[in-house]
Write a protein that holds these residues in place. Structure first.
Motif, PDB file in Angstrom:
ATOM      1  N   ALA A 253       0.830  -1.207   0.000  1.00 59.05           N
ATOM      2  CA  ALA A 253       0.000   0.000   0.000  1.00 59.05           C
ATOM      3  C   ALA A 253       0.865   1.258   0.000  1.00 59.05           C
ATOM      4  O   ALA A 253       0.597   2.224  -0.734  1.00 59.05           O
ATOM      5  CB  ALA A 253      -0.931  -0.018   1.212  1.00 59.05           C
ATOM      6  N   ARG A 254       1.917   1.243   0.810  1.00 61.46           N
ATOM      7  CA  ARG A 254       2.818   2.404   0.855  1.00 61.46           C
ATOM      8  C   ARG A 254       3.508   2.599  -0.496  1.00 61.46           C
ATOM      9  O   ARG A 254       3.681   3.729  -0.970  1.00 61.46           O
ATOM     10  CB  ARG A 254       3.847   2.210   1.961  1.00 61.46           C
ATOM     11  CG  ARG A 254       3.272   2.341   3.374  1.00 61.46           C
ATOM     12  CD  ARG A 254       4.300   1.966   4.411  1.00 61.46           C
ATOM     13  NE  ARG A 254       3.773   2.141   5.766  1.00 61.46           N
ATOM     14  CZ  ARG A 254       4.356   1.629   6.860  1.00 61.46           C
ATOM     15  NH1 ARG A 254       5.478   0.921   6.743  1.00 61.46           N
ATOM     16  NH2 ARG A 254       3.818   1.823   8.047  1.00 61.46           N
ATOM     17  N   ALA A 255       3.911   1.500  -1.112  1.00 64.45           N
ATOM     18  CA  ALA A 255       4.583   1.582  -2.404  1.00 64.45           C
ATOM     19  C   ALA A 255       3.666   2.148  -3.472  1.00 64.45           C
ATOM     20  O   ALA A 255       4.079   2.952  -4.317  1.00 64.45           O
ATOM     21  CB  ALA A 255       5.085   0.192  -2.805  1.00 64.45           C
ATOM     22  N   LEU A 256       2.413   1.744  -3.441  1.00 61.03           N
ATOM     23  CA  LEU A 256       1.447   2.258  -4.422  1.00 61.03           C
ATOM     24  C   LEU A 256       1.220   3.752  -4.232  1.00 61.03           C
ATOM     25  O   LEU A 256       1.107   4.512  -5.208  1.00 61.03           O
ATOM     26  CB  LEU A 256       0.134   1.494  -4.300  1.00 61.03           C
ATOM     27  CG  LEU A 256       0.161   0.036  -4.798  1.00 61.03           C
ATOM     28  CD1 LEU A 256      -1.128  -0.689  -4.392  1.00 61.03           C
ATOM     29  CD2 LEU A 256       0.334  -0.009  -6.321  1.00 61.03           C
ATOM     30  N   ARG A 257       1.157   4.186  -2.980  1.00 62.24           N
ATOM     31  CA  ARG A 257       0.952   5.612  -2.726  1.00 62.24           C
ATOM     32  C   ARG A 257       2.194   6.427  -3.111  1.00 62.24           C
ATOM     33  O   ARG A 257       2.081   7.576  -3.545  1.00 62.24           O
ATOM     34  CB  ARG A 257       0.615   5.837  -1.255  1.00 62.24           C
ATOM     35  CG  ARG A 257      -0.752   5.283  -0.874  1.00 62.24           C
ATOM     36  CD  ARG A 257      -1.189   5.737   0.504  1.00 62.24           C
ATOM     37  NE  ARG A 257      -2.437   5.109   0.906  1.00 62.24           N
ATOM     38  CZ  ARG A 257      -3.642   5.449   0.467  1.00 62.24           C
ATOM     39  NH1 ARG A 257      -3.766   6.431  -0.425  1.00 62.24           N
ATOM     40  NH2 ARG A 257      -4.722   4.817   0.897  1.00 62.24           N
ATOM     41  N   ALA A 258       3.365   5.828  -2.964  1.00 59.35           N
ATOM     42  CA  ALA A 258       4.597   6.545  -3.324  1.00 59.35           C
ATOM     43  C   ALA A 258       4.649   6.793  -4.831  1.00 59.35           C
ATOM     44  O   ALA A 258       5.058   7.868  -5.283  1.00 59.35           O
ATOM     45  CB  ALA A 258       5.808   5.739  -2.880  1.00 59.35           C
ATOM     46  N   GLY A 259       4.243   5.781  -5.606  1.00 66.35           N
ATOM     47  CA  GLY A 259       4.158   5.951  -7.051  1.00 66.35           C
ATOM     48  C   GLY A 259       5.487   6.151  -7.754  1.00 66.35           C
ATOM     49  O   GLY A 259       5.518   6.656  -8.876  1.00 66.35           O
ATOM     50  N   ASP A 260       6.588   5.783  -7.103  1.00 64.62           N
ATOM     51  CA  ASP A 260       7.890   5.964  -7.738  1.00 64.62           C
ATOM     52  C   ASP A 260       8.453   4.619  -8.193  1.00 64.62           C
ATOM     53  O   ASP A 260       7.815   3.575  -8.063  1.00 64.62           O
ATOM     54  CB  ASP A 260       8.861   6.666  -6.787  1.00 64.62           C
ATOM     55  CG  ASP A 260       8.992   5.936  -5.445  1.00 64.62           C
ATOM     56  OD1 ASP A 260       8.612   4.744  -5.364  1.00 64.62           O
ATOM     57  OD2 ASP A 260       9.466   6.562  -4.477  1.00 64.62           O
TER      58      ASP A 260
END
Length: 362
Positions: A253-260
């Protein structure tokens, strides 16, 4: 050590108990049934699973008694049937073993004649009406002898599993509970967590539901109270797995929100590990799944005999179906049978079926 089961008692006529009884009846074993719920017992008897237990008329003890009761009840039921001398050998079907073994030891049960067991078969439905004689066909049947179980008792329960079409697999109770936490109990809770999201979904979203979400959430249709007891008796191993799953989901979830780019690698990493884990699940004949099967989608009409006709056509072509999945959208007059076959058979099978009028997509 050779043994022959001719007479059995099944205590508990829900899905598992009735399925065992039906499988034994198909092997000409005489089965007596018992259940605290008269209506459940009557239905199991009417389905042909056996006859109601009459201790006064049974004569000599049965060869084996199977206790198909919830984990928390196994100890007291075992002590009762042993005190009454109903059988020479006893086993159970509870899906946790460590707490059951501790319970039977505490209650002073005869551990020499008792072999804890767990047939690895089930359905999201429950009760005798959902029972099937082939429920355990080709499945593992865990046996967890306590160390005090005598060899004749173990041999009898091994035979019981094989009469039901299952493959006995011996392990200790703690090993069993860790294993089922990984492959059954934690996945059920995770499926329920996904399915719980559907409660707040609007009708438009749910109308789009396809086979993917149905596959992921199928087991969530099980009896919540029964599963609460199961995971409660295997709490620590299940909690360990769920914490690992939760950590993966939180990181994703954190990775998806980071979007990098780093986040994209995190997401890809989980998806790749997921595919690898799926491929490790044993498939046909116990071997690890072979991702090299070819898939042949065939459109089938929503008619009573369509699947049987398709299978007959494939068989007549001399091709073995390694696996099959049916995709069907509610309200549509057709479905799609995904046939998994050996790659070398794909082209010829597609041509044969197309020539017979089947709608084949390659």
């Amino acid at each position: 050590m050779a043994t022959v089961i001719q007479r059995a008692i099944v205590v508990g006529t829900g899905l598992i108990g009735t399925s065992i009884a039906l499988a034994l009846r198909e092997k000409s074993v005489e089965v007596a049934l018992s259940d605290p719920d008269p209506a459940t017992l009557d239905l199991a008897c009417e389905l042909g699973a056996g006859s109601a237990l009459d201790p006064a008329a049974m004569g000599a003890p049965a060869d084996v008694a199977v206790i198909a009761a919830p984990p928390g009840a196994v100890g007291s039921v075992l002590r009762d049937v042993q005190d009454r001398g109903l059988a020479h050998v006893y086993t159970d079907c509870a899906s946790v073993k460590d707490s059951v073994v501790r319970q039977t030891t505490r209650l002073g049960c005869d551990l020499a004649t008792y072999v804890p067991g767990h047939p690895m078969g089930g359905r999201e439905q429950h009760g005798p009406s959902a029972a099937r004689a082939d429920l355990f066909l080709g499945r593992s049947w865990a046996l967890c002898p306590t160390g005090k179980s005598d060899s004749q008792a173990v041999a009898t329960v091994v035979e019981l599993a094989r009469l039901c079409g299952a493959e006995p697999l011996t392990m200790d109770a703690a090993q069993h509970d860790s294993a089922v936490a990984l492959i059954s109990h934690a996945p059920h809770v995770a499926a329920s967590a996904v399915a719980a999201r559907m409660v707040s979904g609007d009708d438009t979203a749910l109308a789009l539901a396809g086979q993917g979400v149905r596959d992921v959430t199928r087991v969530a249709a099980g009896d919540p109270r029964m599963w609460q007891e199961i995971v409660g008796h295997n709490a620590a191993p299940v909690a360990d797995i769920l914490e690992e799953v939760a950590a993966d989901l939180t990181a994703t979830a954190r990775a998806l929100r980071a979007g990098d780019e780093s986040g994209a690698r995190t997401v890809l990493g989980l998806l790749e590990r997921g595919r690898h884990g799926h491929d490790r699940i044993p498939g046909k004949r116990g071997a690890h799944r072979v991702p090299g099967y070819a898939t042949l989608p065939v459109v089938i009409p929503d008619e009573p005999d369509s699947l049987a006709r398709l299978f007959a056509a494939v068989g007549a072509a001399g091709v073995n179906i390694e696996d099959v999945r049916i995709d069907h959208s509610p309200g549509l007059p057709v479905g799609v049978a995904q046939l998994y076959v050996q790659p070398e058979a794909l082209t010829e099978l597609a041509e044969v079926l197309a020539d017979q009028g089947w709608s084949v997509h390659t």
